[in-house]
Motif scaffolding. Structure first.
Motif, PDB file in Angstrom:
ATOM      1  N   MET A 442     -85.422 -29.861  -3.791  1.00 55.24           N
ATOM      2  CA  MET A 442     -84.976 -31.088  -3.117  1.00 55.24           C
ATOM      3  C   MET A 442     -84.710 -32.190  -4.127  1.00 55.24           C
ATOM      4  N   GLU A 443     -85.351 -32.097  -5.279  1.00 59.28           N
ATOM      5  CA  GLU A 443     -85.162 -33.142  -6.291  1.00 59.28           C
ATOM      6  C   GLU A 443     -83.874 -32.920  -7.078  1.00 59.28           C
ATOM      7  N   THR A 444     -83.475 -31.652  -7.261  1.00 50.58           N
ATOM      8  CA  THR A 444     -82.315 -31.405  -8.146  1.00 50.58           C
ATOM      9  C   THR A 444     -81.025 -31.663  -7.389  1.00 50.58           C
ATOM     10  N   LEU A 445     -80.092 -32.231  -8.081  1.00 51.33           N
ATOM     11  CA  LEU A 445     -78.785 -32.499  -7.477  1.00 51.33           C
ATOM     12  C   LEU A 445     -77.777 -31.452  -7.926  1.00 51.33           C
ATOM     13  N   THR A 446     -78.149 -30.742  -9.012  1.00 45.78           N
ATOM     14  CA  THR A 446     -77.127 -29.895  -9.655  1.00 45.78           C
ATOM     15  C   THR A 446     -77.060 -28.497  -9.077  1.00 45.78           C
ATOM     16  N   GLU A 447     -78.074 -28.083  -8.293  1.00 48.68           N
ATOM     17  CA  GLU A 447     -78.057 -26.705  -7.802  1.00 48.68           C
ATOM     18  C   GLU A 447     -78.117 -26.657  -6.279  1.00 48.68           C
ATOM     19  N   PRO A 448     -77.001 -26.949  -5.625  1.00 49.05           N
ATOM     20  CA  PRO A 448     -77.027 -26.973  -4.153  1.00 49.05           C
ATOM     21  C   PRO A 448     -77.406 -25.624  -3.555  1.00 49.05           C
ATOM     22  N   GLN A 450     -79.607 -23.578  -4.559  1.00 47.13           N
ATOM     23  CA  GLN A 450     -81.069 -23.486  -4.511  1.00 47.13           C
ATOM     24  C   GLN A 450     -81.603 -24.250  -3.295  1.00 47.13           C
ATOM     25  N   LEU A 451     -81.002 -25.406  -3.032  1.00 52.34           N
ATOM     26  CA  LEU A 451     -81.464 -26.233  -1.914  1.00 52.34           C
ATOM     27  C   LEU A 451     -81.185 -25.507  -0.579  1.00 52.34           C
ATOM     28  N   THR A 452     -79.962 -25.002  -0.414  1.00 51.71           N
ATOM     29  CA  THR A 452     -79.660 -24.355   0.874  1.00 51.71           C
ATOM     30  C   THR A 452     -80.555 -23.130   1.076  1.00 51.71           C
ATOM     31  N   ALA A 453     -80.807 -22.379  -0.006  1.00 57.49           N
ATOM     32  CA  ALA A 453     -81.649 -21.180   0.141  1.00 57.49           C
ATOM     33  C   ALA A 453     -83.066 -21.558   0.530  1.00 57.49           C
ATOM     34  N   THR A 454     -83.649 -22.549  -0.184  1.00 57.94           N
ATOM     35  CA  THR A 454     -85.051 -22.888   0.123  1.00 57.94           C
ATOM     36  C   THR A 454     -85.153 -23.511   1.514  1.00 57.94           C
ATOM     37  N   ASN A 493     -70.228 -35.339   0.812  1.00 59.72           N
ATOM     38  CA  ASN A 493     -69.392 -34.573  -0.118  1.00 59.72           C
ATOM     39  C   ASN A 493     -69.673 -33.078  -0.091  1.00 59.72           C
ATOM     40  N   ASP A 494     -70.730 -32.691   0.615  1.00 59.38           N
ATOM     41  CA  ASP A 494     -71.084 -31.267   0.608  1.00 59.38           C
ATOM     42  C   ASP A 494     -71.436 -30.854   2.030  1.00 59.38           C
ATOM     43  N   PHE A 495     -70.452 -30.271   2.709  1.00 60.11           N
ATOM     44  CA  PHE A 495     -70.649 -29.963   4.132  1.00 60.11           C
ATOM     45  C   PHE A 495     -71.746 -28.924   4.358  1.00 60.11           C
ATOM     46  N   SER A 496     -71.807 -27.903   3.484  1.00 62.58           N
ATOM     47  CA  SER A 496     -72.787 -26.843   3.767  1.00 62.58           C
ATOM     48  C   SER A 496     -74.205 -27.388   3.590  1.00 62.58           C
ATOM     49  N   LYS A 497     -74.377 -28.252   2.581  1.00 63.22           N
ATOM     50  CA  LYS A 497     -75.708 -28.854   2.380  1.00 63.22           C
ATOM     51  C   LYS A 497     -76.052 -29.740   3.580  1.00 63.22           C
ATOM     52  N   CYS A 498     -75.052 -30.450   4.046  1.00 62.88           N
ATOM     53  CA  CYS A 498     -75.216 -31.339   5.194  1.00 62.88           C
ATOM     54  C   CYS A 498     -75.681 -30.550   6.420  1.00 62.88           C
ATOM     55  N   MET A 499     -75.022 -29.403   6.658  1.00 60.66           N
ATOM     56  CA  MET A 499     -75.342 -28.600   7.839  1.00 60.66           C
ATOM     57  C   MET A 499     -76.760 -28.065   7.784  1.00 60.66           C
ATOM     58  N   ILE A 500     -77.153 -27.538   6.597  1.00 59.24           N
ATOM     59  CA  ILE A 500     -78.490 -26.943   6.510  1.00 59.24           C
ATOM     60  C   ILE A 500     -79.552 -28.036   6.641  1.00 59.24           C
ATOM     61  N   THR A 501     -79.219 -29.231   6.141  1.00 54.93           N
ATOM     62  CA  THR A 501     -80.187 -30.336   6.271  1.00 54.93           C
ATOM     63  C   THR A 501     -80.354 -30.727   7.734  1.00 54.93           C
ATOM     64  N   PHE A 502     -79.239 -30.840   8.444  1.00 57.82           N
ATOM     65  CA  PHE A 502     -79.339 -31.149   9.880  1.00 57.82           C
ATOM     66  C   PHE A 502     -80.189 -30.090  10.601  1.00 57.82           C
ATOM     67  N   GLN A 503     -79.922 -28.836  10.245  1.00 59.40           N
ATOM     68  CA  GLN A 503     -80.660 -27.755  10.904  1.00 59.40           C
ATOM     69  C   GLN A 503     -82.155 -27.869  10.590  1.00 59.40           C
ATOM     70  N   PHE A 504     -82.437 -28.199   9.340  1.00 63.13           N
ATOM     71  CA  PHE A 504     -83.829 -28.327   8.883  1.00 63.13           C
ATOM     72  C   PHE A 504     -84.541 -29.450   9.649  1.00 63.13           C
ATOM     73  N   ILE A 505     -83.878 -30.611   9.702  1.00 63.68           N
ATOM     74  CA  ILE A 505     -84.509 -31.764  10.368  1.00 63.68           C
ATOM     75  C   ILE A 505     -84.666 -31.471  11.864  1.00 63.68           C
ATOM     76  N   ALA A 506     -83.619 -30.881  12.463  1.00 56.21           N
ATOM     77  CA  ALA A 506     -83.684 -30.600  13.900  1.00 56.21           C
ATOM     78  C   ALA A 506     -84.821 -29.614  14.208  1.00 56.21           C
ATOM     79  N   THR A 507     -84.957 -28.585  13.343  1.00 51.78           N
ATOM     80  CA  THR A 507     -86.012 -27.587  13.591  1.00 51.78           C
ATOM     81  C   THR A 507     -87.387 -28.238  13.559  1.00 51.78           C
ATOM     82  N   PHE A 508     -87.616 -29.043  12.540  1.00 52.50           N
ATOM     83  CA  PHE A 508     -88.952 -29.643  12.416  1.00 52.50           C
ATOM     84  C   PHE A 508     -89.220 -30.667  13.520  1.00 52.50           C
ATOM     85  N   THR A 509     -88.191 -31.479  13.841  1.00 50.93           N
ATOM     86  CA  THR A 509     -88.459 -32.509  14.853  1.00 50.93           C
ATOM     87  C   THR A 509     -88.595 -31.903  16.255  1.00 50.93           C
ATOM     88  N   THR A 510     -87.979 -30.730  16.486  1.00 51.77           N
ATOM     89  CA  THR A 510     -88.171 -30.078  17.791  1.00 51.77           C
ATOM     90  C   THR A 510     -89.642 -29.726  17.984  1.00 51.77           C
TER      91      THR A 510
END
Length: 1842
Positions: A442-448, A450-454, A493-510
């Motif tokens: 979550m801290e790195t900006l250079t390896e999207p 890695q972020l989507t996988a985790t 600027n990064d739709f796939s990262k955006c989508m996985i983040t929305f999914q992540f937040i939605a899952t946890f807040t549900t």
């Protein structure tokens, strides 16, 4: 979950088996019991009666569909007695012998769903026989007539997922579900039936083992095990252990064992087999080992099914021994490095599948042992249940691999699913390492990536993390930090990262209520430490929500549609719409879960954002409006109070200026407010009512705006307002019933984190339309809709002119009114269509002796019949408008599009659309899968998901329309759709056609009405049909990909109309074949008919099963119809007989029509239609009825047709006709044991099958011998065991003579084939070339000739003989192929000829075959091979002794050169291979003949001899229950070869391939031995991977020679012998070893390792690598072998040759990496000691002296030590164990030493840096600061670049 039994039986009258619980949560559930009982009574009455009256169609079919729908709606809501009766009835129906395939599939699918929940019925309740299912499988999957075109099966049905759509898939599923109920005697009966088929060289082996896997029952209770698996387990497991090289049937065995193990955990001792099981699993993964490995292709195709592997391994875990877990840990240790993201190959998919399936399988097992309610199935004994320790060991063994696989190139989905299941088992072991990877990502900006996988893995474990529990109490504390850190992922600027983040937040807040509980820390004193921490942290929720909103606003600002795009008015991209969806659903989830305080803040924030800005309405506006809608949905009162007045005032203010209303380009402010208003009105209807006056005022202002965009938004507002008030839906989805309003001292929200919903107390709040709301809806319709309809009506009548735009606008308003209020409008009513009239004929209305009534389900709406039914009014007006437009302005396509939509909704819309429902169901299933708890099971879903499921149940009821009556109003609309489907404009046609197809699938029998109307357009006598109408009609016949295909309705009366009309359409004046689109249409139509056609029954005779009466006499609910009277039964029988007669007549008429079309109008009709007609005619062939003689004549004449395609069809058809005309032959039963007494052979290996083997001294060479001889044609009989009844053909004189009835057809064929001119023409055609270079031996032509000679004996030989002689003398490819086809057909067709005829035949054939073999060419040798193989297939070798003796006449005689020799051998091999084990004498003779010729010079002959040797020795197998064969033995052959290879074995120097090709006298022993060895190599190569058991001891004797010759370098320039030797070694090293063979192999390798040739020593290592890996667990189970391998590698590590030492280090590193050898202190100390060996002082040496090149022993030892240490480092490429830092320090000390030591150290350090670079931040924690300094210095110092 069930209601109390007493309550159940009170309301229903019976105890329900298992109903769908969600029905109980519907708002109108009180009415459902009465409704379901009524429907069930109808189903029972009608189904029972239809079966009793023998009415399969339409009665049984109609009502079984109803039963299927009933199960979909109510589950198994019937009594146990009814359940058993339904199953028995359907079982009888499925196994009816003459049932059409599609009906069989329909019944089978229903039967599967009745049997699916096996816990509901025990073996005491139900018993099903197995044999009818076996006969069904045999009849369909192994049909004897399908390949001849006498039985047609549909090749695709696209309405079902693949496995469930293929006939084979359905049958397998059916057997699987019936299997638990087979009687206890079934196992023994099956073994008796299928054991005789067990012949490993025959295709029947695959069939028998396939049947074993599918049928053998494995769920018998423990006291019956002696009648179940104990009868076969030992035999089959021994077979599996001894068989090698993965034959195709081994996969079936594995499937059977996996199922057996899973069903009988704790009752079978698997321990002796566990190393073998894991070795084979590892081999089956096909992982690459070593550098140059040659893979056997069979290993790729026949690898084990991973799901079987997972099931088997799971069942082995646990129990007292724990051996399986040890091996499993070993397996994952040995393959874990393959999961690293840098490794990739075709094997990766398999590994990932294993990773995903195994945890899921263990979770299933644990659920069964701990949580599932006990059922009749035997429970797992306590001693073998999984303990906590077992689970910990399992999770630990998999963890490392799963963590590596998170970042795999195939995506993180498999790893995420594995983690989800592992986290259910042991969250404390699995989640922390995932968190460790997630925080840095979550801290790195250079390896999207890695972020989507985790994040996707975190989503998978979300529920386990949030729930925490005793195992992982600190889990929930990570929730807030994760949410806060995820926010930057909302990145425009990064739709796939955006989508996985929305999914992540939605899952946890549900899962978590967003409530600030920080005050509870002061208020309560009963909190644990973690709870206090959570309460304090929850104060940040408000901050999180506001930050989330800021991020979303930023995203929206950057997503505004740019000016350029707006001008182009392009659609949004797919990604943008996804992000929009993600944003709105996430925001909606957050607001649903918020406390009131946080919601209030969020609402004000979003209100200010929405009202202080003006957004364009395409992208940004949609997103903001979605956010506002989410707020309005959560708390409508507060939200509407803010939004509605604001928007209404703004709109009224702007529209005060009259001009605005007529602007084409609307004011942006107005548009935005209108959009915002339309979205916020999508809320709970009764909250809207206070604003109804304002909303209606706005609608009146805006619905007639001039701007299309403007009135579209107004229509949306109209639609949403009506819909909100008219529909039934849940109004809140909060995770806790009743929200979060309770004070904290009573209830603390943090205790609800991750809590599942409680089905018993779901407390859904429903919106049910109140009276006021209904009045509002109808008043709005009166006010707005009435005007539009009147206006349109006046326009149609010519009283008022309307522009096209105005019509479109009116239609839009009408459509949105219909959509909004559709659920309150009653369906269309009218008269039923009595008889369905066509033009010149009537497809009579379908008569049935049972009721065919419509099912109407109550969905909570009471229709108000006092009000005007707007659906009918709209219907009338729209039809008038449609006719007006089609007559006056057909080019107004936009209005037509709109009308088509309205018609669709008039017919089907009752509140929801099917496609929307399906996509919602799909997304529900996905969410359920990603968040379910499979361990505890029993619907432990979160509340929102359960509410969603109840809503889907309501929609399902809403959409279910079953067996709708076809009314005149429907007929009129369908006529209109047909007219639209044939209009001028293609887009209109296409849209209308798709609506038409939906309608055709909805109403009973309406297809019969539409067919004549469509066919009018294809009528050649009509001159007024346009080309567009013609095309439209063709498309209507074609249908869409998953709907009805009118051209192929499986009813004789429909086909009899349809097919002749299609053929006649070729004469239409509008038929333009110049247009490619029309040609393509006809091609598609013909193709679809051929693909989907199945042989339609002409015999519908059924004997009603007894259970049909039982059903009619059952109670609760009492069937709606009583048992039929005798008169009715008699009428049923008469109708059935009449139907049989009608069908036979229809068939006959259709055939005659097609044949007459073909013979009359061939001159005028385009050839395309001739082909179509012939295709149709060929579909009429069937095995239960002969074609009329006219059709036979046509096919015979077509053999000499000009067109190739016609000739091909005619050849196939005639082969089928000849099969129909085949004389029935009498068979008699014989006892094989009586026959065997005739023989007195001494060398027999089983006296009872000796008599059927080939013996040249006892061949039938006279009429008398021939008659005495018992010919057994099938090769597998007698190999394993004899069948129960061995049936053989009776002697020639006892056979019946040709019957009279078929004489007419027989004469037609006889006359033509006796006519020399006809035959001459035919042979000319058959010997033409079709596609140069691609022609192959044609099985069709073979079948034709086989049929001719079978049916007519040798009648046609005189005519054919001159042709055959002429053809065989011509070397042209096509001529040779033609004669090969005739000869193979002739040999096979002479099966039942008398001896005298056969003798004459061979007298004629032998010279012809000799000529053929001498004229053989490179193009034709394959055809001759096929010819002889086909001729010998399933024939007793004694019957063909002339052929075999001919082929055995010196095949390698050098005449015609090496090529002809190779070809003769190939042909001979084809014949012998078909005979398998029955010709030992011939194999001995052939081997004896070939042995002197093994020293061939020519490569092609050597290769062929190698292949022939493989077949000769194939029979020498070492399988259980097979005595030593009388065929040649490998051991004897190898011994003879070794004696001839002695010169090579004894020679010291390198063996060079210096064979002189000219035959000089220098052919000394050594040269001969080299030639011989080349042939032996070819044999070894072809037999590796082909034979069923490898002759290891013999091959080992050849190993030294192979090692000596095989080259070390990978160089292509080596000669053939060296390359072959290398391939041989690679293949042999992959062989499967048994424990008893290991010492032999190792001693051979040790011997070779002492060889003087360093090449041999080097190759020992590469051989060892592959051999050990491919037999890993077998080796590991033998500690002595492990220490021998270790000693061997360590010894070679100190070899004087540098290359050998380096390879030894590589091998050691590999062994350490796969945990074959362990890195222990002893090994480390050994290497450290070696590396410290003192080097001698360098004495001055004479430059260039010889001594200088030989390294001193000390240097070798020191280098060995360094290599050993470096192997240890390289064995752990992706982690840093505790011992590694020290070894690296030790190595660094040797960096600057003499070569090769320094070089080794450099390379090791460079490799270490390369492999550890990715995770260096993590790895460097293992080093001390000092070590890091040294290391950094080493890795970055100049020496690294040197």
């Amino acid at each position: 979950m069930k209601r109390e039994v007493s309550e159940d039986s009170d309301t229903l009258g019976f105890v329900s088996q298992k109903e769908i619980i969600y029905n109980r949560l519907l708002p109108y559930e009180s009415k459902l019991d009465a409704e379901s009982n009524e429907i069930l009574a109808q189903i029972k009455g009608n189904i029972g009666r239809a079966v009793q009256l023998r009415e399969i169609w339409p009665g049984v079919l109609f009502w079984t569909r109803k039963l299927s729908t009933y199960i979909r709606l109510y589950g198994r809501k019937f009594s146990k007695e009814d359940h058993v009766l339904f199953i028995k009835l359907l079982y009888e129906l499925v196994t009816l012998p003459k049932l059409e395939i599609s009906m069989m599939q329909g019944f089978a699918r229903l039967l599967i769903s009745l049997l699916k929940k096996r816990e509901l019925l025990s073996r005491d309740d139900l018993e099903l026989p197995w044999r009818p299912l076996y006969e069904l499988q045999e009849r369909i999957l192994y049909s004897k007539t399908e390949h001849l075109g006498l039985n047609w099966f549909p090749s695709d049905s696209l309405n079902f997922p693949f496995f469930f759509s293929s006939v084979e898939g359905v049958l397998r599923a059916l057997v699987k579900n019936c299997r638990p109920y087979f009687p206890e005697s079934a196992t023994q009966e099956m073994l008796v039936e299928w054991r005789p088929l067990l012949c490993p060289f025959d295709v029947t082996m695959q069939r028998a083992i396939g049947y074993f896997e599918l049928f053998l029952p494995t769920t018998l209770p423990p006291h019956l095990h002696h009648r179940g698996f104990k009868l076969w387990f030992k035999d089959l497991i021994d077979l599996w252990v001894t068989v090698q090289n993965l034959p195709a049937w081994e996969m079936h065995l594995v499937g059977l064992f996996a199922r057996l193990a899973n069903d009988n955990i704790g009752y079978i001792d698997w321990d002796p087999y566990i190393p073998k099981i894991f070795t084979r699993i590892l081999r089956s993964l096909n992982l690459p080992v070593g550098s140059s490995q040659t893979l056997v292709s069979r290993y790729q195709t026949n690898a084990y099914d991973i799901s079987h592997v997972a099931t088997w391994v799971t069942a082995l875990l646990g129990g007292p021994g724990k051996q399986a877990q040890t091996q499993l840990s070993g397996l994952f240790n040995s393959i874990s490095s393959f999961f690293h993201p840098s490794n990739h190959g075709r094997w990766l998919m398999k590994l990932m599948k294993l990773l995903q399936r195994l945890p899921a399988s263990v979770v299933r097992r644990l659920h069964r042992e701990r949580y599932r309610k006990p059922t009749w199935l035997a429970p797992v004994p306590e001693s073998h249940r999984l303990t906590e320790q077992d689970i910990t060991d399992f999770v630990s063994s998999m963890k490392q691999s799963v963590l590596l696989a998170m970042f795999s190139k195939t995506g993180s989905l498999d790893a995420a699913q594995a983690l989800q299941n592992l986290a259910l088992l042991q969250p404390e072991l699995v989640i922390p390492p995932v968190l460790e990877k997630t925080y840095p990502a979550m801290e790195t900006l250079t390896e999207p990536h890695q972020l989507t996988a985790t994040l996707s893995c975190m989503i998978a474990v979300a529920r386990s993390l949030v729930t925490g529990g005793q195992r992982f109490p600190e889990g929930p504390t990570h929730m807030l930090p994760l949410l806060m850190r995820a926010l930057p992922g909302i990145d425009p600027n990064d739709f796939s990262k955006c989508m996985i983040t929305f999914q992540f937040i939605a899952t946890f807040t549900t899962l978590v209520p967003l409530v600030d509980c920080s005050s509870a820390v002061q208020e309560r004193n009963d909190l644990t430490k973690v709870e206090k921490e959570l309460c304090s942290a929850s104060a940040e929720f408000e901050d999180f929500v506001l930050q989330f909103m800021d991020r979303c606003f930023a995203l929206i600002d950057s997503s505004t549609l740019e000016q350029t795009r707006e001008e182009m008015e392009t659609e949004k991209t797919h990604l943008e719409s996804l992000v929009e969806l993600g944003l709105s659903s996430t925001f909606s989830t957050i607001l649903t879960q918020c406390s009131t305080e946080i919601f209030q803040v969020a609402l004000e924030k979003v209100f200010i954002f929405a009202t202080t800005n003006i957004f364009e309405t395409h992208v940004a506006g949609r997103m903001v409006a979605d956010m506002c809608r989410a707020a309005a949905k959560c708390q409508p009162e507060k939200s509407l109070k803010l939004f509605v007045p604001h928007c209404c005032n703004a709109i009224i203010h702007i529209t005060t200026n009259e001009e605005v209303l007529n602007d084409e380009e609307l004011d942006k402010d107005l548009m935005w407010n209108l959009q915002l208003l339309s979205e916020v009105t999508r809320v709970d209807g009764d909250k809207l009512l206070p604003y109804s006056a304002q909303l209606v005022q706005i609608l009146q202002l805006t619905l007639h705006l001039k701007s299309k965009q403007g009135y579209s938004l107004a229509c949306s507002l109209l639609y949403y307002t009506l819909r909100s008030t008219a529909l039934i839906y849940p109004i809140e989805y909060c995770s806790v019933p009743g929200g979060f309003q309770q004070p904290h001292h009573q209830h603390l929200p943090i205790k609800d984190w991750g809590r599942p919903g409680d089905l018993l107390n779901l407390a859904i709040q429903w919106h049910m339309p109140s009276e006021e709301e209904k009045s509002f809806v109808f008043n709005t319709l009166d006010l707005l809709l009435q005007n539009e309809l009147k206006q349109l009506q006046r326009h149609v009548q010519g009283e008022q002119e309307m522009s096209r735009d105005d019509i479109l606008q009116s239609l839009s308003i009408v459509h949105h009114c219909l959509l909004g209020a559709g659920s309150l409008l009653p369906p269309l009513r009218g008269e039923p269509c009595s008889a369905v009239f066509g033009i010149d004929f009537i497809l009579v209305d379908v008569h049935s002796m049972v009721q065919l009534c419509e099912t109407n389900l109550y969905t909570g709406v009471e229709y108000d019949m006092s009000r005007q039914n707007y659906r009918e009014v709209i219907c009338t007006v729209i039809r008038q408008l449609l006719h007006h437009i089609l007559d006056h302005s057909e080019d107004d396509t936009k209005s037509l599009f709109s009308i088509i939509k309205v018609i669709n909704d008039l017919l089907h819309f009752r509140g929801s659309h099917k496609h929307e429902f399906e996509s919602r169901w799909k997304s529900f299933s996905l969410v359920k899968k990603s968040m379910e708890n499979r361990l505890h099971g029993s619907k432990q879903h979160i509340r929102a998901l359960l509410i969603d499921r109840v809503m889907l149940q309501h929609e399902l009821r809403n959409l279910t329309v079953e067996g709708c009556k076809y009314l005149t109003v429907h007929q009129n609309l369908i006529k209109d759709l047909l007219r639209l489907s044939t209009t001028t404009y293609s887009q209109v046609r296409s849209k209308a056609q798709s609506v038409l197809f939906t309608a055709l699938g909805t109403y009973n029998f309406c297809c019969r009405d539409i067919i004549p109307r469509v066919l009018e357009y294809l009528d050649p006598t009509r001159t007024n049909v346009t080309q567009q109408q013609f095309k439209g009609a063709l498309y209507c016949l074609l249908g869409n990909h998953n709907g009805v295909c009118l051209a192929n309705l499986q009813y004789w009366d429909c086909i009899a109309l349809m097919w002749p009309a299609i053929v006649r359409s070729g004469l239409c004046p509008t038929m333009y074949l110049e247009k490619p689109s029309v040609v393509r249409l006809f091609d598609d139509l013909a193709d679809k008919i051929h693909r989907q056609f199945e042989t339609i029954s002409i015999d519908f005779s059924v004997s009603p099963p007894a259970c049909s009466q039982t059903i009619l006499n059952s109670t609760y609910p009492k069937p709606s119809l009583s048992v039929a009277t005798e008169e009715e039964e008699l009428e049923g029988i008469q109708r059935q007989e009449q139907k049989n007669r009608d069908s036979a007549q229809e068939l006959c008429r259709l055939v005659v029509q097609c044949a007459s079309h073909l013979s009359h109008v061939l001159s005028i009709r385009p050839w395309k239609f001739e082909h179509i007609a012939i295709g149709f005619l060929s579909l009429m062939l069937r095995d239960d009825c002969c074609l009329p003689s006219r059709a036979v004549l046509f096919f015979v004449q077509s053999l000499n047709h000009d067109s190739l395609l016609v000739r091909k069809v005619a050849i196939s058809a005639l082969a089928g006709i000849l099969k129909q005309l085949k004389r029935p032959r009498k068979k008699v039963s014989v006892s094989p044991y009586d026959l065997s007494e005739l023989k007195t052979s001494l060398e027999s290996y089983r006296p009872d099958n000796q008599w059927l083997q080939y013996n040249s001294s006892r061949l039938p060479r006279s009429q008398q011998d021939w008659d005495k001889c018992c010919f057994i044609e099938k090769t597998h009989w007698g190999y394993s065991t004899w069948p129960r009844k061995l049936m053989l053909h009776a002697p020639f004189e006892e056979q019946p003579k040709q019957g009279k009835t078929r004489e007419e057809m027989t004469e037609i064929i006889y006359d033509h084939f006796s006519d020399p001119i006809f035959v001459d023409q035919l042979i000319q055609y058959l010997s033409l070339e079709d596609r140069k270079g691609k022609d192959k031996f044609s099985p069709r032509r073979f079948c034709l000739f086989k049929g001719l000679f079978r049916n007519f004996d040798d009648s046609f030989l005189p005519v054919l003989k001159p042709h055959m002689e002429q053809l065989v003398g011509d070397t042209h490819e096509s001529k040779q192929r033609c004669v090969a086809e005739i000869i193979s057909g002739l040999i096979r067709g002479s099966k039942h000829w008398s001896y005298s005829k056969v003798e004459k035949l061979w007298a004629m054939l032998c010279p012809i075959l000799r000529t053929a073999l001498s004229n053989i060419t490179i193009e034709t040798y394959g055809d001759w091979g096929t010819c002889i193989a086909t001729a010998c297939e399933s024939r007793d070798p004694r019957k063909l002794h002339w052929l075999f003796e001919l082929l055995m006449e010196s095949p390698v005689n050098g005449e015609g050169g090496s090529f002809v020799d190779a070809c003769r051998l190939y042909v001979l091999q084809g014949g012998l291979a078909q005979q398998e084990w029955r010709v030992p004498e011939l194999l001995h003779r052939l081997l004896q003949y070939l042995e002197p010729k093994l020293t061939q010079v020519y490569k092609n002959v050597r290769e062929r001899i190698g292949s022939v040797l493989t077949y000769i020795f194939m029979i020498d197998v070492n399988l259980p229950h097979t005595q030593p064969t009388t065929s040649p033995h490998i051991a004897d052959f190898t011994a003879r070869m070794l004696s001839r290879l002695k010169p090579l074995l004894e020679s010291e120097g390198e063996i060079q391939n210096h064979v002189l090709d000219d035959n000089t006298e220098e052919q000394d022993e050594r040269t001969q031995a080299i030639k011989l060895f080349k042939t032996v190599l070819k044999w070894l190569m072809t037999s590796a991977g082909r034979t069923f058991s490898s002759a290891l001891p013999e091959q080992l004797q050849l190993l030294p020679l192979l090692f000596k010759i095989a080259p070390v370098e990978n160089d292509d320039s080596f000669d053939e012998m060296k390359t072959d030797a290398k391939t041989c070694l690679s293949l042999m090293s992959q062989g499967l070893l048994y424990t008893e063979q290991i010492p032999q192999v190792l001693s051979t390798l040790q011997e070779i390792s002492k060889s003087s040739s360093w090449h041999a020593r080097y190759t020992v290592l590469t051989y060892l690598q592959i051999m050990v890996f491919y037999n890993l667990f077998t080796f590991l189970s033998e500690p002595k072998a492990v220490s021998q391998v270790r000693a061997l590698v360590l010894e070679l590590l100190e070899d004087e040759q540098l290359e050998v030492r380096e390879m030894a280090a590589t091998t050691l590193s590999g062994f350490l990496q796969c945990n074959f050898l362990l890195m222990d202190k002893h090994m480390q100390a050994h290497f450290e000691t070696l590396s410290k060996t003192q080097l001698p002082n360098r004495r001055r040496r004479v430059l260039g002296s010889v001594v200088d090149t030989i390294p001193s022993a000390e240097l070798v030892r020191r280098h060995a030590g360094v290599l050993g240490l470096s192997a240890c480092v390289l064995s752990r490429p992706y982690d840093v164990p505790t011992w590694m830092p020290q070894i690296l320090m030790d190595l660094s000390a040797h960096l600057n030493e003499t070569q090769p030591i320094g070089m080794t150290v450099r390379k090791t350090l460079s490799d270490f840096r390369r492999t550890h670079h990715d995770n260096w931040q993590e790895h460097k924690q293992q080093f001390t600061d000092d070590q890091l300094l040294v290391l950094t210095d080493l890795l970055v110092s100049p020496c690294y670049y040197a």
